[in-house]
Scaffold this motif. Structure first.
Motif, mmCIF file in Angstrom:
data_model
loop_
_atom_site.group_PDB
_atom_site.id
_atom_site.type_symbol
_atom_site.label_atom_id
_atom_site.label_comp_id
_atom_site.label_asym_id
_atom_site.label_seq_id
_atom_site.Cartn_x
_atom_site.Cartn_y
_atom_site.Cartn_z
ATOM 1 N N ASP A 246 5.402 9.434 -6.617
ATOM 2 C CA ASP A 246 4.137 9.113 -7.275
ATOM 3 C C ASP A 246 3.831 7.616 -7.255
ATOM 4 O O ASP A 246 2.750 7.203 -7.664
ATOM 5 C CB ASP A 246 4.176 9.624 -8.718
ATOM 6 C CG ASP A 246 2.797 9.774 -9.325
ATOM 7 O OD1 ASP A 246 1.870 10.147 -8.588
ATOM 8 O OD2 ASP A 246 2.644 9.526 -10.534
ATOM 9 N N ALA A 247 4.768 6.797 -6.775
ATOM 10 C CA ALA A 247 4.547 5.355 -6.677
ATOM 11 C C ALA A 247 4.021 4.937 -5.311
ATOM 12 O O ALA A 247 3.818 3.744 -5.072
ATOM 13 C CB ALA A 247 5.857 4.603 -6.964
ATOM 14 N N ALA A 248 3.782 5.889 -4.419
ATOM 15 C CA ALA A 248 3.342 5.549 -3.068
ATOM 16 C C ALA A 248 2.461 6.670 -2.511
ATOM 17 O O ALA A 248 2.627 7.826 -2.880
ATOM 18 C CB ALA A 248 4.562 5.349 -2.160
ATOM 19 N N PRO A 249 1.528 6.304 -1.617
ATOM 20 C CA PRO A 249 1.167 4.964 -1.158
ATOM 21 C C PRO A 249 0.437 4.117 -2.212
ATOM 22 O O PRO A 249 0.451 2.900 -2.147
ATOM 23 C CB PRO A 249 0.246 5.221 0.033
ATOM 24 C CG PRO A 249 0.476 6.636 0.427
ATOM 25 C CD PRO A 249 0.819 7.339 -0.845
ATOM 26 N N SER A 250 -0.222 4.779 -3.165
ATOM 27 C CA SER A 250 -0.895 4.047 -4.233
ATOM 28 C C SER A 250 0.149 3.649 -5.259
ATOM 29 O O SER A 250 0.870 4.491 -5.780
ATOM 30 C CB SER A 250 -1.959 4.934 -4.875
ATOM 31 O OG SER A 250 -2.585 4.292 -5.951
ATOM 32 N N PRO B 76 1.834 1.202 -8.579
ATOM 33 C CA PRO B 76 1.573 0.404 -9.780
ATOM 34 C C PRO B 76 1.691 -1.074 -9.475
ATOM 35 O O PRO B 76 2.245 -1.457 -8.445
ATOM 36 C CB PRO B 76 2.689 0.852 -10.735
ATOM 37 C CG PRO B 76 3.807 1.238 -9.825
ATOM 38 C CD PRO B 76 3.148 1.866 -8.624
ATOM 39 N N ILE B 77 1.167 -1.910 -10.358
ATOM 40 C CA ILE B 77 1.428 -3.348 -10.275
ATOM 41 C C ILE B 77 2.275 -3.811 -11.438
ATOM 42 O O ILE B 77 2.713 -4.956 -11.482
ATOM 43 C CB ILE B 77 0.128 -4.175 -10.236
ATOM 44 C CG1 ILE B 77 -0.705 -3.911 -11.488
ATOM 45 C CG2 ILE B 77 -0.655 -3.891 -8.972
ATOM 46 C CD1 ILE B 77 -1.830 -4.908 -11.686
ATOM 47 N N SER C 167 6.510 -6.996 -13.412
ATOM 48 C CA SER C 167 5.311 -7.050 -12.580
ATOM 49 C C SER C 167 5.771 -7.086 -11.128
ATOM 50 O O SER C 167 6.831 -7.642 -10.813
ATOM 51 C CB SER C 167 4.468 -8.289 -12.907
ATOM 52 O OG SER C 167 5.208 -9.465 -12.671
ATOM 53 N N LEU C 168 5.001 -6.467 -10.247
ATOM 54 C CA LEU C 168 5.398 -6.290 -8.850
ATOM 55 C C LEU C 168 4.772 -7.403 -8.013
ATOM 56 O O LEU C 168 3.666 -7.270 -7.500
ATOM 57 C CB LEU C 168 4.960 -4.902 -8.355
ATOM 58 C CG LEU C 168 5.789 -3.696 -8.794
ATOM 59 C CD1 LEU C 168 5.907 -3.574 -10.306
ATOM 60 C CD2 LEU C 168 5.220 -2.400 -8.215
ATOM 61 N N SER C 169 5.477 -8.500 -7.894
ATOM 62 C CA SER C 169 4.865 -9.728 -7.405
ATOM 63 C C SER C 169 4.408 -9.646 -5.953
ATOM 64 O O SER C 169 3.335 -10.135 -5.611
ATOM 65 C CB SER C 169 5.814 -10.909 -7.595
ATOM 66 O OG SER C 169 7.031 -10.720 -6.906
ATOM 67 N N ASN C 170 5.206 -9.057 -5.067
ATOM 68 C CA ASN C 170 4.767 -9.033 -3.665
ATOM 69 C C ASN C 170 3.659 -8.021 -3.429
ATOM 70 O O ASN C 170 2.837 -8.183 -2.520
ATOM 71 C CB ASN C 170 5.949 -8.785 -2.716
ATOM 72 C CG ASN C 170 6.698 -7.491 -2.994
ATOM 73 O OD1 ASN C 170 6.684 -6.977 -4.119
ATOM 74 N ND2 ASN C 170 7.373 -6.965 -1.995
ATOM 75 N N ILE C 171 3.586 -6.984 -4.264
ATOM 76 C CA ILE C 171 2.464 -6.042 -4.185
ATOM 77 C C ILE C 171 1.171 -6.755 -4.581
ATOM 78 O O ILE C 171 0.146 -6.667 -3.898
ATOM 79 C CB ILE C 171 2.715 -4.831 -5.099
ATOM 80 C CG1 ILE C 171 3.905 -4.009 -4.595
ATOM 81 C CG2 ILE C 171 1.455 -3.977 -5.213
ATOM 82 C CD1 ILE C 171 3.693 -3.337 -3.267
ATOM 83 N N VAL C 172 1.228 -7.473 -5.700
ATOM 84 C CA VAL C 172 0.056 -8.230 -6.152
ATOM 85 C C VAL C 172 -0.366 -9.242 -5.090
ATOM 86 O O VAL C 172 -1.548 -9.452 -4.837
ATOM 87 C CB VAL C 172 0.356 -8.918 -7.496
ATOM 88 C CG1 VAL C 172 -0.781 -9.851 -7.887
ATOM 89 C CG2 VAL C 172 0.569 -7.874 -8.593
ATOM 90 N N LEU D 38 -0.980 0.784 -13.740
ATOM 91 C CA LEU D 38 0.229 0.367 -14.419
ATOM 92 C C LEU D 38 1.067 1.590 -14.690
ATOM 93 O O LEU D 38 0.569 2.667 -14.903
ATOM 94 C CB LEU D 38 -0.127 -0.308 -15.747
ATOM 95 C CG LEU D 38 -1.066 -1.495 -15.619
ATOM 96 C CD1 LEU D 38 -1.421 -1.999 -17.003
ATOM 97 C CD2 LEU D 38 -0.414 -2.584 -14.809
ATOM 98 N N LYS D 39 2.366 1.383 -14.734
ATOM 99 C CA LYS D 39 3.228 2.529 -14.921
ATOM 100 C C LYS D 39 4.106 2.356 -16.133
ATOM 101 O O LYS D 39 4.632 1.304 -16.396
ATOM 102 C CB LYS D 39 4.128 2.699 -13.694
ATOM 103 C CG LYS D 39 3.357 3.202 -12.502
ATOM 104 C CD LYS D 39 2.997 4.611 -12.682
ATOM 105 C CE LYS D 39 2.394 5.209 -11.456
ATOM 106 N NZ LYS D 39 1.942 6.545 -11.659
#
Length: 745
Positions: A445-449, A451-452, A472-477, A21-22
């Motif tokens: 810092d948000a890529a490749p890993s 947050p959700i 919340s990052l819906s398509n990532i989840v 989480l960020k």
């Protein structure tokens, strides 16, 4: 990291770097990064956007989607209906392959951007310009994570591009793996564990690689021979004792001197703390030190500010160029004003300008396209001052936003009913803009890993006076959940058919609700006592883990509250029980799959989860609230009293808020060191053996989509989105296109 039988991944159950989480860096919540403008007006939120009856009707539809999918499909949403009615059909019928390359302990994934093709031309241009701005700062995160990372990256990329030898040998495959690990971690320290990794092949083979590659492509010094270059770079790449830890949080150590990030040079922790102690941090003071490197030369300490014309200037000039183009096609005046304030900040380096930008950004609640871009999170700094470069470009997920807003709109109720001491509660929780977003591009810092969840801005006074944004990052989840539907983690680590069935039915929704509450009401809750300094000064190297623990505890306390059923975001308290099952299992057992034998916990999120789980386990022993069960040589967690467990979560939340509110360093240190750090090595050995049999990668990250403008002369007539399939190819393209910085900055 996946679950069996069409069960979606629960973030708290199998947490890891990819499920981070960020947000709230100064307050020291972690990355929950907040990227978006929500629909709701700033200030006290209400449900005027949609009536409660309509929400309940929508809830029924959404729940049907949640739960029928478990039986009907391996594609689950983690509790989120993605971007409108037809997003699931779009994802399901497209034949889109989520998984890509895998190597070492890493699995690369892909994500789609539903709704992008429906955007207007100006919105597509805006997304394209913001994505170019995001990627233009990519070099910065490499340099921040290590002074020699750009030297290494340009070296290995030249080898990868020009090597004339055998590309099928075992040694070449080892070199490829090193390249993949390096790109994934934005440097040569593990993206999650922070320990240095080295190639599995020999230095002799590396010498062969260099000599059989284009010698004019290496970052050699003027007049430097190939042999001298190899000798210079040898310890940087191959010596595990040279800069061994990117962040070292060891107790009673000089955490600045022991950490090999590039935020400080030639200074001790005491010198850093003394330097910043002279800055006024009362009231509406900026987050001093956020955008600079502190160095000592000739006995003098000074800051090298990250700005146009300063350190990282070459990259920031490109970032500013694209931000200005984005401002020219902004959706509204508020968004344009925010983007131009961000440009002003990058030009001046003045942190007061950054605060002005954050205020403008948080008040823009109408824009569909949004971005976070800046030096934001402080988790790569052992004492939580220096912000890492990151950017997330997104569009609002209209349907899923309704669920997160239902929580955010009642933030004051949650604050009033929290177990905090009265003097630590906010009397007025300012407007929290909440939404679900569809990610378009991530960088730094948000890529490749990734947050959700995201919650920004980080400055307490801005949050108090102007509000905050939670997403919340819906398509990532969604992509995580697809890949999580394969594997055997649930069967291996969950105890009993009842628990497995409950997680299968409610785990995805429970995880999403946890994330939403962690972001919306967790980091936004509580207040610091008058006269107490910010946590980076008072709690120091423990601030990050304590803030994450605090936000988790807010979510855990309320997820078993009937209020969530009343407002229509979950069907019953079994959802809360599923989250308790998952969280305790993860905090005490399953997150250990990320460690090596002999290790203890150092990463802030892992410390936070074990602290919460271990504290309630120990405090509940006399009532047997949580039990460690042994069967067939395997250890499991078993919750015997969910209501008493909720009460214990509330007690710990009250204590951690007291520690934060009063600036009680010793109290925070004792919590982390006694409950959040030490690992039972026998249990770790058992868990690693069980995990190894599953053949599942411990960490996941993403290949980014590609935005390509369609040109007619000098005019953009459309922007096409495509989804690359090779992480290696994307990294090489990025290195060539966005490599703006010299190897030493």
């Amino acid at each position: 990291m996946s679950l069996q039988n069409n069960i979606s991944m629960n973030r708290n159950q199998w947490n890891g770097p990819e499920y981070k989480l960020k947000g709230k860096s100064t307050d020291l919540k972690q990355p929950e990064r907040e990227d978006g403008a929500g629909i709701r007006k700033r200030g006290k939120s209400s449900l005027q956007d949609f009536s409660l009856p309509s929400l309940l009707l929508n809830k029924a539809t959404v729940f049907m989607k949640y739960y029928s999918l478990f039986a009907a499909s391996a594609l689950t949403f983690g509790g989120i209906c993605l971007t409108g009615q037809n997003s699931f059909a779009q994802q399901k019928t497209s034949g889109f392959e989520v998984t890509a390359e895998s190597f070492a302990d890493l699995q690369l994934l892909r994500y789609q951007v539903p709704g992008f093709n429906d955007l207007s031309l100006n919105q597509k241009k805006l997304a394209y310009y913001l994505s170019e701005a995001a990627l233009s700062g990519r070099d910065i995160i490499y340099d921040q994570r290590g002074k020699y990372n750009l030297l290494i990256r340009k070296t290995i990329e030249n080898i990868y591009a020009t090597y004339k030898g055998d590309r099928k040998s075992e040694n070449w495959l080892k070199f490829q793996t090193y390249c993949g690990r390096f790109w994934f971690s934005n440097g040569n320290h593990h993206h999650y564990g922070n320990e240095k990794f080295v190639p599995e092949h020999s230095f002799a083979y590396f010498t062969e690689l260099v000599k059989k590659s284009a010698l004019n492509g290496f970052p050699v010094n003027k007049g430097e021979t190939t042999t001298a270059f190899l000798n210079r770079i040898k310890p940087v790449i191959f010596d595990p004792s040279f800069q061994p830890k990117m962040v070292d949080l060891s107790p009673d150590a000089d955490n600045i001197a022991a950490s090999s990030n590039n935020f400080y040079e030639g200074v001790t922790q005491k010198e850093v703390e003394d330097f910043y102690s002279k800055f006024n941090t009362k009231g509406n003071a900026p987050s001093w030190g956020l955008n600079s490197k502190l160095v000592k030369e000739n006995g003098r300490l000074y800051e090298k500010t990250w700005k146009v014309g300063g350190m990282y200037g070459a990259a920031l000039e490109k970032v500013v160029y694209w931000l200005e183009k984005a401002a020219s096609v902004a959706e509204n005046e508020q968004q344009r004003d925010a983007l131009l304030k961000l440009v002003k900040y990058y030009r001046s380096g003045d942190l007061k300008d950054f605060d002005d930008y954050n205020i403008a950004w948080v008040t823009d609640t109408a824009s569909r396209i949004d971005v976070t871009n800046g030096f934001i999170e402080v988790y790569n700094d052992a004492i939580g001052k220096k912000g890492s470069y990151e950017s997330v470009v997104s569009l609002r997920d209209m349907e899923a936003t309704k669920l997160i807003q239902a929580i955010a709109s009642r933030a004051q109720w949650f604050e009033d009913h929290s177990p905090l001491l009265p003097e630590h509660k906010k009397k007025e929780v300012k407007g929290i803009t909440a939404k679900a977003i569809t990610v378009i591009m991530e960088s730094g810092d948000a890529a490749p890993s990734t947050p959700i969840g995201i919650n920004l801005p980080n400055a307490d006074w801005i949050r108090k006076e102007h509000g905050s944004k939670s997403v919340s990052l819906s398509n990532i989840v969604h992509s995580y959940n697809i890949v999580s539907s394969k594997g055997g983690l649930l069967d291996e680590f969950a105890y009993g058919d009842e628990v497995k069935a409950r997680i299968a039915k409610y785990g995805a929704l429970a995880s999403d609700l946890h994330t939403d509450m962690h972001e919306c009401i967790g980091h936004a809750s509580g207040q610091i006592n008058p006269g107490v300094e910010t946590p980076d000064k008072t709690l120091k190297n423990y601030a990050s883990a304590l803030e994450e623990a605090r936000a988790d505890l807010v979510a855990l306390y309320f997820i078993l509250d009937p209020k969530l059923v009343e407002i229509g975001v979950m069907p019953g308290l079994e959802v809360g029980k599923a989250e308790y099952d998952s969280y305790i299992m993860n905090g005490l057992i399953s997150q250990l799959t990320r460690l090596k034998q002999g290790s203890n916990l150092e990463e802030a999120h892992m410390r936070n989860r074990q602290l919460n789980a271990m504290w309630v386990y120990e405090k509940g022993k006399k009532d047997n609230v949580i039990e460690l069960v042994k069967e067939n040589g395997k250890t499991y967690t078993k919750i015997n009293d969910y209501n008493k467990l909720r009460d214990l979560f509330g007690q710990l939340l009250r204590e951690i808020q007291r520690v934060k509110s009063e600036g009680d360093y010793e109290g925070g240190k004792n919590l982390i060191e006694n409950y959040g750090v030490k690992v039972d090595q026998q249990l770790l050995k058992e868990v690693l053996a069980r995990y190894a049999k599953l053949d599942v990668k411990a960490y996941k990250g993403f290949i980014q989509p590609k935005l390509t403008p369609v040109m007619k002369g000098n005019e953009i007539t459309d922007v096409k989105i495509s989804y690359p399939v090779s992480f290696y190819q994307q990294m090489m393209e990025y290195g060539k296109k966005y490599g703006f910085l010299p190897v030493i900055n």
